[in-house]
Write an enzyme that holds these catalytic residues in place. Structure first.
Site, PDB file in Angstrom:
ATOM      1  N   TYR A 109      -6.077   3.175  44.105  1.00 34.20           N
ATOM      2  CA  TYR A 109      -6.538   1.820  43.800  1.00 34.20           C
ATOM      3  C   TYR A 109      -5.939   1.343  42.475  1.00 34.20           C
ATOM      4  CZ  TYR A 109     -10.303   2.822  47.215  1.00 34.20           C
ATOM      5  OH  TYR A 109     -11.035   3.163  48.330  1.00 34.20           O
ATOM      6  N   TYR A 164     -24.039   0.352  44.799  1.00 34.62           N
ATOM      7  CA  TYR A 164     -24.456   1.770  44.815  1.00 34.62           C
ATOM      8  C   TYR A 164     -25.140   2.149  43.509  1.00 34.62           C
ATOM      9  CZ  TYR A 164     -23.986   6.786  43.965  1.00 34.62           C
ATOM     10  OH  TYR A 164     -24.227   8.095  43.597  1.00 34.62           O
ATOM     11  N   THR A 192     -26.798   9.883  39.225  1.00 35.00           N
ATOM     12  CA  THR A 192     -25.368   9.807  38.919  1.00 35.00           C
ATOM     13  C   THR A 192     -25.123   9.206  37.542  1.00 35.00           C
ATOM     14  OG1 THR A 192     -23.348   8.643  39.582  1.00 35.00           O
ATOM     15  CG2 THR A 192     -25.405   7.592  40.186  1.00 35.00           C
ATOM     16  N   ASP A 193     -23.965   9.512  36.979  1.00 35.82           N
ATOM     17  CA  ASP A 193     -23.578   8.892  35.701  1.00 35.82           C
ATOM     18  C   ASP A 193     -23.233   7.414  35.882  1.00 35.82           C
ATOM     19  OD1 ASP A 193     -21.159   9.174  37.052  1.00 35.82           O
ATOM     20  OD2 ASP A 193     -20.125  10.198  35.404  1.00 35.82           O
ATOM     21  N   GLU A 194     -23.037   6.967  37.126  1.00 34.37           N
ATOM     22  CA  GLU A 194     -22.627   5.570  37.343  1.00 34.37           C
ATOM     23  C   GLU A 194     -23.720   4.582  36.940  1.00 34.37           C
ATOM     24  OE1 GLU A 194     -20.518   4.636  40.892  1.00 34.37           O
ATOM     25  OE2 GLU A 194     -19.564   6.594  40.981  1.00 34.37           O
ATOM     26  N   LYS A 229     -29.025   3.286  42.658  1.00 32.69           N
ATOM     27  CA  LYS A 229     -29.382   4.575  42.042  1.00 32.69           C
ATOM     28  C   LYS A 229     -30.133   4.342  40.726  1.00 32.69           C
ATOM     29  CE  LYS A 229     -28.508   8.257  43.148  1.00 32.69           C
ATOM     30  NZ  LYS A 229     -29.156   9.247  44.064  1.00 32.69           N
ATOM     31  N   ILE A 273     -23.215  17.618  48.458  1.00 34.78           N
ATOM     32  CA  ILE A 273     -23.848  18.381  47.372  1.00 34.78           C
ATOM     33  C   ILE A 273     -25.089  19.110  47.893  1.00 34.78           C
ATOM     34  CG2 ILE A 273     -24.909  18.230  45.083  1.00 34.78           C
ATOM     35  CD1 ILE A 273     -23.234  15.641  44.652  1.00 34.78           C
TER      36      ILE A 273
HETATM   37  P1  NAD Z   1     -23.468  12.584  50.815  1.00 32.09           P
HETATM   38  O1  NAD Z   1     -23.226  11.176  51.205  1.00 32.09           O
HETATM   39  O2  NAD Z   1     -22.419  13.606  51.084  1.00 32.09           O
HETATM   40  O3  NAD Z   1     -24.811  13.112  51.528  1.00 32.09           O
HETATM   41  C1  NAD Z   1     -25.966  12.333  51.602  1.00 32.09           C
HETATM   42  C2  NAD Z   1     -26.922  13.016  52.571  1.00 32.09           C
HETATM   43  O4  NAD Z   1     -28.141  12.249  52.604  1.00 32.09           O
HETATM   44  C3  NAD Z   1     -26.393  13.075  54.013  1.00 32.09           C
HETATM   45  O5  NAD Z   1     -26.615  14.356  54.572  1.00 32.09           O
HETATM   46  C4  NAD Z   1     -27.201  12.011  54.741  1.00 32.09           C
HETATM   47  O6  NAD Z   1     -27.381  12.291  56.120  1.00 32.09           O
HETATM   48  C5  NAD Z   1     -28.515  12.063  53.979  1.00 32.09           C
HETATM   49  N1  NAD Z   1     -29.277  10.793  54.052  1.00 32.09           N
HETATM   50  C6  NAD Z   1     -28.794   9.538  53.859  1.00 32.09           C
HETATM   51  N2  NAD Z   1     -29.769   8.643  54.058  1.00 32.09           N
HETATM   52  C7  NAD Z   1     -30.897   9.344  54.370  1.00 32.09           C
HETATM   53  C8  NAD Z   1     -32.240   8.966  54.657  1.00 32.09           C
HETATM   54  N3  NAD Z   1     -32.625   7.685  54.681  1.00 32.09           N
HETATM   55  N4  NAD Z   1     -33.126   9.947  54.905  1.00 32.09           N
HETATM   56  C9  NAD Z   1     -32.752  11.258  54.896  1.00 32.09           C
HETATM   57  N5  NAD Z   1     -31.497  11.660  54.655  1.00 32.09           N
HETATM   58  C10 NAD Z   1     -30.573  10.712  54.384  1.00 32.09           C
HETATM   59  O7  NAD Z   1     -23.851  12.543  49.264  1.00 32.09           O
HETATM   60  P2  NAD Z   1     -23.499  13.577  48.104  1.00 32.09           P
HETATM   61  O8  NAD Z   1     -22.152  13.255  47.570  1.00 32.09           O
HETATM   62  O9  NAD Z   1     -23.801  14.958  48.565  1.00 32.09           O
HETATM   63  O10 NAD Z   1     -24.566  13.117  46.994  1.00 32.09           O
HETATM   64  C11 NAD Z   1     -25.868  13.662  47.011  1.00 32.09           C
HETATM   65  C12 NAD Z   1     -26.682  13.030  45.895  1.00 32.09           C
HETATM   66  O11 NAD Z   1     -26.055  13.279  44.645  1.00 32.09           O
HETATM   67  C13 NAD Z   1     -26.817  11.508  46.005  1.00 32.09           C
HETATM   68  O12 NAD Z   1     -28.114  11.155  45.596  1.00 32.09           O
HETATM   69  C14 NAD Z   1     -25.784  10.974  45.024  1.00 32.09           C
HETATM   70  O13 NAD Z   1     -26.168   9.719  44.521  1.00 32.09           O
HETATM   71  C15 NAD Z   1     -25.812  12.046  43.965  1.00 32.09           C
HETATM   72  N6  NAD Z   1     -24.553  12.226  43.220  1.00 32.09           N
HETATM   73  C16 NAD Z   1     -23.369  12.382  43.879  1.00 32.09           C
HETATM   74  C17 NAD Z   1     -22.208  12.602  43.152  1.00 32.09           C
HETATM   75  C18 NAD Z   1     -20.868  12.809  43.835  1.00 32.09           C
HETATM   76  O14 NAD Z   1     -19.839  12.883  43.151  1.00 32.09           O
HETATM   77  N7  NAD Z   1     -20.808  12.937  45.154  1.00 32.09           N
HETATM   78  C19 NAD Z   1     -22.256  12.652  41.764  1.00 32.09           C
HETATM   79  C20 NAD Z   1     -23.495  12.475  41.125  1.00 32.09           C
HETATM   80  C21 NAD Z   1     -24.640  12.279  41.872  1.00 32.09           C
HETATM   81  O1  TDX Z   2      -8.828   6.144  48.411  1.00 29.78           O
HETATM   82  C1  TDX Z   2      -9.250   6.091  47.229  1.00 29.78           C
HETATM   83  N1  TDX Z   2      -8.376   5.740  46.226  1.00 29.78           N
HETATM   84  C2  TDX Z   2      -8.762   5.635  44.913  1.00 29.78           C
HETATM   85  O2  TDX Z   2      -7.945   5.327  44.038  1.00 29.78           O
HETATM   86  C3  TDX Z   2     -10.619   6.372  46.884  1.00 29.78           C
HETATM   87  C4  TDX Z   2     -11.607   6.737  47.957  1.00 29.78           C
HETATM   88  C5  TDX Z   2     -10.984   6.275  45.563  1.00 29.78           C
HETATM   89  N2  TDX Z   2     -10.098   5.904  44.611  1.00 29.78           N
HETATM   90  C6  TDX Z   2     -10.538   5.853  43.189  1.00 29.78           C
HETATM   91  C7  TDX Z   2     -11.803   5.086  42.919  1.00 29.78           C
HETATM   92  C8  TDX Z   2     -12.426   5.858  41.765  1.00 29.78           C
HETATM   93  O3  TDX Z   2     -11.900   5.400  40.534  1.00 29.78           O
HETATM   94  O4  TDX Z   2     -10.815   7.210  42.834  1.00 29.78           O
HETATM   95  C9  TDX Z   2     -11.974   7.295  41.994  1.00 29.78           C
HETATM   96  C10 TDX Z   2     -13.019   8.157  42.689  1.00 29.78           C
HETATM   97  O5  TDX Z   2     -13.501   7.410  43.789  1.00 29.78           O
HETATM   98  P1  TDX Z   2     -14.643   7.994  44.759  1.00 29.78           P
HETATM   99  O6  TDX Z   2     -14.229   9.343  45.227  1.00 29.78           O
HETATM  100  O7  TDX Z   2     -14.962   6.947  45.754  1.00 29.78           O
HETATM  101  O8  TDX Z   2     -15.847   8.234  43.729  1.00 29.78           O
HETATM  102  P2  TDX Z   2     -16.603   7.239  42.705  1.00 29.78           P
HETATM  103  O9  TDX Z   2     -16.510   5.849  43.145  1.00 29.78           O
HETATM  104  O10 TDX Z   2     -16.115   7.573  41.318  1.00 29.78           O
HETATM  105  O11 TDX Z   2     -18.121   7.757  42.883  1.00 29.78           O
HETATM  106  C11 TDX Z   2     -18.407   9.171  43.039  1.00 29.78           C
HETATM  107  O12 TDX Z   2     -18.856   9.731  41.856  1.00 29.78           O
HETATM  108  C12 TDX Z   2     -20.148   9.394  41.412  1.00 29.78           C
HETATM  109  C13 TDX Z   2     -19.403   9.400  44.164  1.00 29.78           C
HETATM  110  O13 TDX Z   2     -18.941   8.769  45.337  1.00 29.78           O
HETATM  111  C14 TDX Z   2     -20.764   8.906  43.785  1.00 29.78           C
HETATM  112  O14 TDX Z   2     -21.697   9.235  44.796  1.00 29.78           O
HETATM  113  C15 TDX Z   2     -21.184   9.553  42.502  1.00 29.78           C
HETATM  114  O15 TDX Z   2     -22.405   9.038  42.083  1.00 29.78           O
END
Ligand code: NAD
Ligand code: TDX
Length: 352
Positions: free
Chosen positions: A214, A157, A132-134, A161, A12
């Site tokens: 899963y 996780y 996050t919504d989690e 958060k 993101i």
């Molecule tokens: P990501 O895992 O792809 O990226 C995380 C980044 O943070 C990486 O570039 C990593 O190198 C950096 N990082 C980790 N630890 C660090 C540290 N100690 N110091 C500096 N940098 C560090 O994550 P993402 O999916 O892009 O999520 C970004 C943010 O959005 C997170 O805070 C996550 O909780 C939140 N978020 C993610 C989702 C989702 O669906 N992916 C949804 C809602 C909120």
């Molecule tokens: O291999 C898989 N098979 C499967 O069934 C994986 C990786 C996931 N899943 C399921 C678990 C969840 O119900 O799919 C759904 C999505 O899983 P993830 O992609 O791991 O996401 P989730 O656990 O929902 O969390 C994500 O959304 C909220 C992000 O990883 C978080 O960072 C964010 O806060």
């Protein structure tokens, strides 16, 4: 604006930086430790622009963060750096506590000291905490998460958060520190690391490997295209009310099985398999995630009504774009999968 983006080499964060540098006047300092999830190749299209700087720094390092604030004198922080993968938090929670809690605390304190020093000059400053919504836990069949929903995090996780959200809230309440927080649903789109569901499905299907679902695949997630999230974050940071939280979501509730089957259908149309009738035959039901939240769904009416943000992408259009991107960017995928983006090899999600 000069904006410090933490975690800008992640999924993101890199979408946000591409958005900021292409669509706004902001300059960006990307502060990222470059964990396994950080990939500077995701920024290749903008990292040569004059408004971009990169600092490889751990947000837990107070001295380094103090130097960043001193050197760059930012007008805002957009805090995305985190450990973000639920499965990893189950296997190894320690790093989640370290980065998501201690790191957010360290960053808040560095930012507060900086703000204390510059506010006397009348300079504007704002801290956006990206969450996050989690944190709200899980929903049953009905209802939506609103900004008033009680926090009930279920995984290491989401607990880390939730704790970081509380720290940010307390820094506002106690010190008057100018914060705003956003809580977003599941993101998908280009450059997502292949540990999360959607890229796992695409890359496993293309490699002819089992697609792990899963449990029975009945869990529901509410999907948002990552560029819509990036735009929402900018909107919340620039127009959101100080001290408030905003839920962000795209009204796209789907069961995991629906998501997986739709991706297989898109792949069947875009790049039919030479050996399989459909990629769906690779779908494999595997052991469920411990403590697996059943359903997430966001009520996004506050950001929509108050700030006028609405998602541009439908789930169908966003998923088509995403699959197309992974097909067209095999180099990026291969370098992630073979570990050459950081000099080590990644084991893609298996079926156990
Ligand atoms: P990501 O895992 O792809 O990226 C995380 C980044 O943070 C990486 O570039 C990593 O190198 C950096 N990082 C980790 N630890 C660090 C540290 N100690 N110091 C500096 N940098 C560090 O994550 P993402 O999916 O892009 O999520 C970004 C943010 O959005 C997170 O805070 C996550 O909780 C939140 N978020 C993610 C989702 C989702 O669906 N992916 C949804 C809602 C909120
Ligand atoms: O291999 C898989 N098979 C499967 O069934 C994986 C990786 C996931 N899943 C399921 C678990 C969840 O119900 O799919 C759904 C999505 O899983 P993830 O992609 O791991 O996401 P989730 O656990 O929902 O969390 C994500 O959304 C909220 C992000 O990883 C978080 O960072 C964010 O806060």
């Amino acid at each position: 604006m000069r904006i410090v983006v933490t975690g800008g080499a992640g999924f993101i964060g890199s979408a946000l930086i591409r958005f900021l540098l292409r669509e706004t006047d902001a300059t960006v300092v990307n502060v990222d430790k470059l964990t396994y999830a950080g990939n500077l190749e995701s920024l290749d299209s903008v990292s040569g622009l004059p408004g971009y700087s990169f600092e490889q720094v751990d947000i837990c390092d107070a001295d380094a963060m103090a130097r960043i604030f001193h050197d760059y004198q930012p007008s805002a922080v957009m805090h995305l750096a985190a450990e973000s993968h639920v499965d990893r938090s189950i296997d190894g929670p320690a790093q989640f506590i370290e980065t998501n809690l201690v790191g957010t605390y360290t960053l808040l304190e560095s930012a507060r000291k900086y703000w204390d020093a510059v506010k006397a000059d009348g300079r504007q400053f704002r801290f956006l905490h990206v969450s996050t919504d989690e944190v709200y836990g899980t929903l049953g069949e009905d209802g939506l998460f609103t900004e008033e929903t009680n926090y009930k995090p279920n995984s290491p996780y989401s607990a880390s958060k939730a704790g970081s959200d509380h720290l940010v809230r307390a820094w506002h309440h106690t010190y008057g520190f100018p914060v705003v927080t956003s809580n977003c649903s599941n993101n998908y789109g280009p450059y997502q690391f292949p540990e999360k569901l959607i890229p796992v499905v695409i890359l496993n299907a293309l490699a002819g490997r089992p697609i792990p679902v899963y449990g029975e695949g009945k869990n529901i997630r509410d999907w948002l295209y990552v560029d819509d999230h990036a735009r929402a974050l900018y909107t919340v940071m620039t127009e959101g009310r100080e001290g408030e939280t905003y839920n962000i979501g795209g009204h796209n509730e789907k069961t995991n099985l629906e998501v997986v089957q739709t991706i297989c259908e898109i792949l069947d149309a875009m790049t039919p398999s030479e050996t399989l009738d459909s990629y769906k035959s690779l779908i494999t039901f595997v052991a469920d995630r411990p403590g697996h939240d059943q359903r997430y769904a966001i009520d996004a009416s506050k950001i929509e009504h108050e700030l006028g943000w609405v998602p541009a992408e439908s789930f169908d259009s966003g998923l088509q774009k995403t699959v197309r991107w992974y097909l067209d960017n095999q180099d990026w995928c291969n370098r992630v999968v073979d570990g050459s983006y950081r000099g080590e090899r990644l084991g893609l999600g298996g079926t156990s």
